[in-house]
Design an enzyme around this catalytic site. Structure first.
Site, PDB file in Angstrom:
ATOM      1  N   CYS A 147      -4.626   3.000  -7.265  1.00 47.00           N
ATOM      2  CA  CYS A 147      -4.665   2.290  -8.554  1.00 47.00           C
ATOM      3  C   CYS A 147      -3.528   1.270  -8.595  1.00 47.00           C
ATOM      4  O   CYS A 147      -2.373   1.610  -8.352  1.00 47.00           O
ATOM      5  CB  CYS A 147      -4.531   3.292  -9.691  1.00 47.00           C
ATOM      6  SG  CYS A 147      -4.130   2.557 -11.283  1.00 47.00           S
ATOM      7  N   CYS A 193      -0.737   2.318 -11.542  1.00 42.12           N
ATOM      8  CA  CYS A 193       0.210   3.425 -11.376  1.00 42.12           C
ATOM      9  C   CYS A 193       0.470   3.745  -9.906  1.00 42.12           C
ATOM     10  O   CYS A 193       1.287   4.607  -9.599  1.00 42.12           O
ATOM     11  CB  CYS A 193      -0.286   4.665 -12.112  1.00 42.12           C
ATOM     12  SG  CYS A 193      -1.778   5.381 -11.400  1.00 42.12           S
ATOM     13  N   CYS A 223       0.870  -1.173   0.000  1.00 39.74           N
ATOM     14  CA  CYS A 223       0.000   0.000   0.000  1.00 39.74           C
ATOM     15  C   CYS A 223       0.912   1.229   0.000  1.00 39.74           C
ATOM     16  O   CYS A 223       1.830   1.321   0.825  1.00 39.74           O
ATOM     17  CB  CYS A 223      -0.887   0.000   1.240  1.00 39.74           C
ATOM     18  SG  CYS A 223      -1.631   1.612   1.587  1.00 39.74           S
ATOM     19  N   CYS A 277     -10.166  -6.251 -11.031  1.00 37.13           N
ATOM     20  CA  CYS A 277     -10.313  -4.810 -10.849  1.00 37.13           C
ATOM     21  C   CYS A 277      -9.039  -4.173 -10.308  1.00 37.13           C
ATOM     22  O   CYS A 277      -8.400  -4.694  -9.400  1.00 37.13           O
ATOM     23  CB  CYS A 277     -11.470  -4.530  -9.910  1.00 37.13           C
ATOM     24  SG  CYS A 277     -11.702  -2.773  -9.642  1.00 37.13           S
TER      25      CYS A 277
HETATM   26 ZN   LIG Z   1      -3.672   4.414 -12.313  1.00 30.37          ZN
HETATM   27 ZN   LIG Z   2      -2.734   1.007   3.570  1.00 28.08          ZN
END
Ligand SMILES: [Zn+2]
Ligand SMILES: [Zn+2]
Ligand SMILES: [Zn+2]
Ligand SMILES: [Zn+2]
Ligand SMILES: [Zn+2]
Ligand SMILES: [Zn+2]
Length: 507
Positions: A321, A324, A295, A308
């Site tokens: 995302c 990216c 993350c 997804c």
């Molecule tokens: Zn992105």
């Molecule tokens: Zn996080």
């Protein structure tokens, strides 16, 4: 190679893919008039990115051949087998065959391996002082055979030779006399006489297949074990301006130009270039197998288990995302550029090291997105399969009917198809020169991408039996929107190709 025109009289034996079965056997309209007009309209309004084509079964192809054979046999007055051999020799160019045959019969028949005069048909006979050049058996009591060239071999050697040619080498039309450097063709009668019934059957079915191989407008469907052939009147030179995607009756969708699976909107030559590049650079780009990332906010490890790309960190709830790693909230914005590659105007652009680094960066931008859609399509399918199993279990414990959840299957198919289109838009964009046209293309790409991610996200939602109707509505609405976005993108790229609006570069 000759171009064979099918336009004349092909309607009496071949029917249009979309035109079949509008009337039932009794000739009664079972569709009301309104439906019929709609179908006609639909037929006329072929989309810009679609091509006209027909799918034929092997029986239909055989039928057509038989009609041509009969026609020629009638004109030149010979047996059908001979007409067939002559036609195959002339690659089904009937006019040329008839013209040359009338002019110099002897030469033409000899070249094609046809013996029209029944008196001259090769026979199995016993000759005095015979010695077979292959097995060296000799004697007066051995059955042997020779073609018009006079090269004589024993029956067993001949059979073995022919069986090898047919069964192992898959030869049929060009089986020559076993003697070295003799190019007399072994005629059909002789083959029938010398090989087993099974081998002869294989021989005739190979002959039928040569019809498709010889015709530039016909290709076999490349799906394994599929026996259909597709006809599409596209020349090689057209492939710079269009992508001829066809769909076989077996369901396989492929490019008529290169035989690869559907690669709209990218043209064949760029696809070939791109695949070569990816093969060469596979080392640099093999990151894609990674299914866990950190993350960007709290560094917790996050696993991707659906297609997804909209990720939510379980720990800190950060939405980002997958492609990216940027904030998801900005992805819907006009100015956000997840799909666009921003060229850096570096000061030291002239030094070769930084130039090649910039080149690599650019390639990775497109490759990552290309590969990610491929990967995501796989994950979408896997997720659906999981859902399907879950639905089956749910069905047993609730009054849910299977029909009610079919919309999920259709939605997954839409997502997978659109991801395939998106995948190829990145290879297309890689070779595209940046200008105003490109911006429009990238806008369409972004809009389709966002819509696909939204639909893909819906598919990951938990399915609660009491809320199925509501989920279905959302999924169906979104699917319609997604299909519409795909159409817009494909229509525009196809139109651009027709107009030569796109400028391709060699990056
Ligand atoms: Zn992105
Ligand atoms: Zn996080
Ligand atoms: Zn022999
Ligand atoms: Zn010979
Ligand atoms: Zn097929
Ligand atoms: Zn192609």
């Amino acid at each position: 190679m000759s171009d064979i025109d099918f336009d004349e009289g092909d309607d009496d034996f071949l029917y249009d893919e979309s035109g079949e079965d509008y009337l039932d056997e009794s000739g009664e309209d079972y569709l009301d008039e309104l439906d019929f007009t709609e179908i006609i309209q639909e037929k006329q309004e072929r989309k810009k990115y679609e091509v006209e084509y027909k799918v034929y079964s092997i029986e239909e192809i055989e039928d057509f051949q038989n009609k041509e054979i009969e026609h020629v046999a009638n004109i030149i007055g010979c047996f059908k087998e001979h007409a067939a051999t002559l036609l195959r020799h002339f690659k089904w160019n009937k006019e040329r065959l008839i013209e040359l045959y009338m002019d110099r019969t002897e030469e033409v028949t000899k070249e094609a391996g046809v013996i029209v005069d029944a008196q001259k048909l090769p026979k199995l006979i016993k000759v005095e002082d015979f010695c077979c050049d292959i097995c060296c058996d000799s004697g007066d009591d051995i059955e042997s055979l020779a073609l018009s060239c006079g090269h004589r071999f024993c029956k067993d050697c001949y059979s073995q030779y022919l069986t090898q040619k047919i069964k192992v080498e898959g030869e049929c039309r060009n089986i020559q006399c076993p003697s070295d450097a003799c190019n007399i063709i072994v005629d059909e009668n002789t083959i029938k006489m010398l090989v087993s019934e099974d081998t002869y059957h294989r021989y005739t079915s190979l002959l039928i297949r040569t019809y498709v191989d010889d015709n530039i407008f016909l290709h076999w469907c490349p799906a394994p074990n599929c026996e259909y052939a597709v006809e599409c009147k596209i020349h090689d030179s057209d492939l710079q301006r269009l992508v001829p995607t066809v769909k076989c009756k077996c369901g396989h969708q492929f490019c008529f130009g290169c035989g690869l699976p559907d690669h709209q909107p990218c043209i064949c030559s760029l696809v070939a270039k791109w695949l070569n590049k990816c093969r060469d650079d596979s080392e640099t780009a093999n990151w894609i197998s990674v299914n866990t990332k950190e993350c960007p906010k709290c560094k917790a490890s996050i696993e991707k288990n659906g297609g997804c790309n909209h990720m939510t960190c379980k720990k800190c709830k950060n939405e980002f995302c997958w492609v990216c790693m940027g904030p998801w909230s900005e992805h819907g914005n006009q100015w956000y550029t997840c799909n666009r590659f921003e060229e850096k105007t570096s000061v030291d652009a002239r030094d070769s090291q930084s130039r090649s680094r910039a080149k690599l960066e650019r390639y990775l931008h497109y490759y990552n997105r290309y590969a990610n859609h491929e990967q995501s399509a796989k994950l979408d399918t896997e997720l659906y399969e999981k859902t399907e199993r879950k639905m089956e279990r749910m069905q047993k414990s609730s009054e849910l009917s299977w029909i009610e959840v079919q919309f999920l299957k259709e939605a997954v198919e839409t997502v997978v198809q659109c991801r395939n289109t998106l995948k190829w838009t990145y290879s297309f964009a890689f070779y595209l020169q940046k200008d105003n046209q490109t911006t429009l293309f990238e806008d369409n790409q972004r809009d389709l991408e966002m819509a696909v991610e939204q639909l893909s996200e819906l598919l990951e939602e938990e399915i609660k039996p009491n809320r199925i109707a509501e989920l279905k509505q959302r999924v169906v609405d979104k699917s319609i929107y997604v299909k519409h976005r795909r159409e817009i993108l494909l229509e525009d790229t196809a139109q651009g190709l027709k107009e030569s609006r796109w400028v391709f570069i060699d990056p």
